[in-house]
Design a protein around this motif. Structure first.
Motif, short mmCIF file in Angstrom:
data_model
loop_
_atom_site.label_atom_id
_atom_site.label_comp_id
_atom_site.label_asym_id
_atom_site.label_seq_id
_atom_site.Cartn_x
_atom_site.Cartn_y
_atom_site.Cartn_z
N SER A 163 38.12 34.75 35.37
CA SER A 163 36.66 34.85 35.39
C SER A 163 36.21 36.27 35.04
O SER A 163 35.27 36.48 34.26
N ILE A 164 36.88 37.28 35.61
CA ILE A 164 36.55 38.68 35.32
C ILE A 164 36.74 38.98 33.84
O ILE A 164 35.91 39.63 33.20
N LEU A 165 37.85 38.49 33.28
CA LEU A 165 38.13 38.75 31.87
C LEU A 165 37.08 38.09 30.97
O LEU A 165 36.71 38.64 29.92
N PHE A 195 43.22 45.60 45.84
CA PHE A 195 42.72 46.27 44.63
C PHE A 195 41.24 45.94 44.40
O PHE A 195 40.42 46.83 44.12
N TYR A 196 40.87 44.66 44.53
CA TYR A 196 39.47 44.27 44.36
C TYR A 196 38.56 44.98 45.35
O TYR A 196 37.46 45.42 45.02
N VAL A 215 36.17 46.62 39.04
CA VAL A 215 36.67 46.57 37.66
C VAL A 215 35.55 46.77 36.66
O VAL A 215 35.63 47.63 35.77
N LEU A 216 34.47 46.00 36.79
CA LEU A 216 33.41 46.01 35.78
C LEU A 216 32.17 46.80 36.23
O LEU A 216 31.07 46.54 35.78
N SER A 217 32.35 47.75 37.12
CA SER A 217 31.22 48.55 37.59
C SER A 217 30.63 49.38 36.46
O SER A 217 31.36 50.02 35.69
N PRO A 218 29.28 49.41 36.36
CA PRO A 218 28.64 50.25 35.32
C PRO A 218 28.87 51.74 35.57
O PRO A 218 28.67 52.56 34.67
N ASP A 219 29.31 52.08 36.79
CA ASP A 219 29.58 53.49 37.10
C ASP A 219 30.92 53.95 36.56
O ASP A 219 31.20 55.16 36.54
N ASN A 220 31.75 53.02 36.14
CA ASN A 220 33.08 53.39 35.64
C ASN A 220 33.00 53.84 34.18
O ASN A 220 32.25 53.28 33.38
N ALA A 221 33.80 54.84 33.85
CA ALA A 221 33.95 55.24 32.45
C ALA A 221 34.63 54.09 31.69
O ALA A 221 35.39 53.31 32.29
N LEU A 278 41.07 46.43 33.68
CA LEU A 278 41.21 45.12 33.04
C LEU A 278 42.67 44.88 32.64
O LEU A 278 43.19 43.76 32.77
N PHE A 279 43.31 45.93 32.17
CA PHE A 279 44.72 45.83 31.81
C PHE A 279 45.57 45.45 33.03
O PHE A 279 46.44 44.58 32.96
N LEU A 280 45.31 46.09 34.16
CA LEU A 280 46.08 45.81 35.37
C LEU A 280 45.87 44.36 35.85
O LEU A 280 46.83 43.68 36.21
N VAL A 281 44.61 43.90 35.84
CA VAL A 281 44.38 42.54 36.33
C VAL A 281 44.89 41.50 35.32
O VAL A 281 45.35 40.42 35.70
N ASP A 282 44.82 41.83 34.04
CA ASP A 282 45.32 40.91 33.02
C ASP A 282 46.83 40.73 33.17
O ASP A 282 47.35 39.59 33.12
#
Length: 590
Positions: free
Chosen positions: A483-485, A545-546, A551-557, A565-569
């Motif tokens: 779902s995140i991906l 980890f969650y 993962v998809l925070s707008p505050d993240n670079a 995303l690589f780690l969860v994938d």
């Protein structure tokens, strides 16, 4: 082959080389590396070396530390206590190793194939012709199917064998009844309907049993029919084949519900070794492995005695000339070693048969059929218990039918899936399909997450729970990643070794790197519960980890988003592969 050495194996090698360089008098030494709460790893081998070399362990530890090569693997190393080495790996090394796993062109996540692997014949899923499969058949099928998948993945050449009960006295009774009641095997409905086939077989079996018990003349004719069967009488064999074919329709329907592939060529029942029985007995008697005792052909053992203190024999041929189970099992060993060229014979069989197989294996060794290059192993399993801790029965005290058990599991699981279906947007078709995958997965995982030799309680409420050590928890972890991906938009999974890792990212990454080592241990020890435990720990690391790393925070670079995303994938791919090896599906949406 894109095999990727684990971080632990690379570190182990570097430490072993440093030990040899710093302490040449020590010879080849094991660093005794293990995971640690104080750092990523701890090496304890210097303590034993210090005793051997009569040196100060802390000083020796310092010498070893100085001999380690400069590189990008180790971030920090400290001498602790009486000479332990606490080692923290570099974040860059963790991410680069995981990136190599993710990039494996063969999709094996860098897990190597054992070049020295041989041929294993695995004997599992052994139902009986003309009899319903019950809960007692569950474990052999589920554990055996998982071991087939795991061994094949790690490089073993696996030959499946389903040693079905399709020979013996009861078939004389059944065949004689069929001769005297032609058409009794015909059933209404679809000819490929497994339940209809078994319903017909059950009816014929009960009717013939009533006649057998009440009519001495029919009983005598039935016994004559057994002789005709063993002698290969064409009419008798044709009718016997009808029972076998009807039973196979039923077997396949049950295995299909279990989401298991059972192939016709792999079904080689007791009848498949009938032509070998006399020769097996002759060889055993001529070589002195078996001797005549009160008219029976027996093998005796010094360490196998009954309650009276007398030796208990393995009976190969009975006094009346009939063959025991041992004759069939020994003939099967001859076939599997001499014709199938097996290095390993693996039997997934109830622990209560352990004494029988101990005697069979020893007999085969004495006869020379199990030589130095061949091993026979019983993967013994315990009993399925009810919630009360007693053998699992129906309320009426009867053995639980396997089909009923699976149907109820799917029904319960479908209800769980349906509760969340609207939120996820599942169609009715997806609800039904996922309900089956969750229900069957729950049954399999409850079995496989328990050490095979232990008994376990069958508790459907717990099995389909979203919390705790269940397959549903793992399936939801996988579906959540998918779902995140899907929500990631233009952001794609990409490794960024230059980034510093948060503690939860490091823990997840280090656990992901252990996948290949765990599979190797599971394959060599025939312990699928260790793979289940690894996957549960992986899902638990993912949960932490969650909680700590959005993962998809707008505050993240952007690079942080890509790296997470690589780690969860990679976690999703590892969960998917690991669950598949256990025979459990991972739905994309749940």
């Amino acid at each position: 082959m894109a095999s990727v050495p684990s971080l632990a194996s690379t570190l182990q090698q570097q430490l072993a080389d440093a030990l040899t360089a710093a302490l040449p008098d020590a010879g080849t030494a094991d660093p005794l590396l293990r995971r640690s709460d104080r750092a990523d790893f701890q090496a304890n081998g210097i303590l034993a070396l210090a005793k051997k070399l009569k040196g100060n362990p802390r000083e020796l530890a310092g010498q070893v530390t100085a001999a380690l090569p400069a590189g990008e693997l180790i971030k920090d190393i400290e001498v602790s206590g009486p000479g332990f080495l606490n080692i923290t790996l570099a974040d860059k090394a963790i991410v680069e190793t995981l990136a190599a796993r993710a990039a494996d062109p063969e999709g094996r996540l860098g897990v190597p194939v054992d070049a020295a692997a041989g041929t294993t014949v695995i004997d599992y899923a052994q139902p009986n012709v003309a009899k319903e499969m019950h809960v007692g058949h569950l474990r052999s099928a589920v554990i055996g199917d998982a071991m087939v998948k795991i061994l094949e993945f790690t490089g073993e050449d696996v030959v499946r064998r389903h040693h079905i009960g399709d020979w013996g006295t009861q078939f004389g009774m059944l065949i004689q009844y069929l001769i005297e009641h032609p058409g009794a095997l015909k059933h209404e409905g679809d000819a490929a309907d497994g339940e209809a086939a078994m319903s017909t077989l059950n009816r014929v079996y009960k009717e013939s049993r009533v006649l057998f018990d009440s009519d001495e003349e029919f009983k005598a004719r039935s016994r004559d029919r057994v002789v005709a069967l063993q002698a290969g009488d064409p009419e008798t064999l044709e009718l016997w084949q009808g029972f076998v074919d009807e039973s196979k329709i039923y077997f396949y329907s049950v295995f299909d519900k279990l989401d298991m592939e059972v192939r016709d060529p792999d079904i080689v029942g007791e009848s498949g070794y009938n032509d070998m029985l006399e020769e097996t007995c002759r060889i055993l008697e001529e070589t002195g492995v078996a001797v005549r005792s009160e008219g029976a052909l027996c093998v005796f053992f010094d360490d196998v005695k009954g309650p009276d203190g007398n030796k208990v024999p393995l009976i190969v041929k009975k006094t009346n000339g009939g063959y025991g189970y041992a004759a069939t099992d020994l003939s099967a060993i001859r076939n599997r070693v001499q014709d199938l060229k097996a290095d390993t014979l693996l039997y997934v069989v109830d622990a209560r048969q352990s004494l029988h197989f101990k005697m069979v294996f020893e007999t085969a060794r004495r006869a020379g059929w199990l030589g130095d290059g061949v091993k026979a192993v019983q993967l013994a399993f315990g009993t399925v218990l009810g919630k009360d801790g007693k053998p699992f029965k129906t309320r009426e005290g009867e053995t639980v039918r396997l089909e009923d058990l699976l149907d109820e599991a799917v029904e319960r699981a479908t209800a769980v899936v349906r509760e969340k279906a609207e939120k996820v947007g599942l169609s009715e078709e997806e609800i039904v399909e996922n309900g089956r995958y969750v229900g069957v997965g729950a049954v399999k995982y409850a079995d496989l997450s328990t050490s095979a030799v232990r008994d376990y309680k069958f508790d459907l409420d717990q099995m389909v729970s979203l919390n705790g050590d269940t397959s549903v928890y793992l399936q939801y972890a996988y579906a959540r990643i998918r779902s995140i991906l899907r929500k990631a938009g233009d952001a794609v999974p990409a490794a960024h070794p230059e980034l510093a890792l948060a503690p939860a990212e490091r823990a997840l990454g280090l656990h992901l790197d252990q996948f290949g080592e765990v599979l190797s241990e599971v394959a060599s020890g025939y312990e699928p519960h260790k793979l289940a435990a690894y996957l549960y720990q992986l899902a638990s690391h993912l949960t932490t980890f969650y909680d700590q790393c959005q993962v998809l925070s707008p505050d993240n670079a952007p690079e942080v988003v890509e790296n997470r995303l690589f780690l969860v994938d990679l976690t999703a791919r590892t969960l998917h592969q690991g669950m598949a090896l256990l025979g459990i599906r991972t739905p994309e949406r749940l």
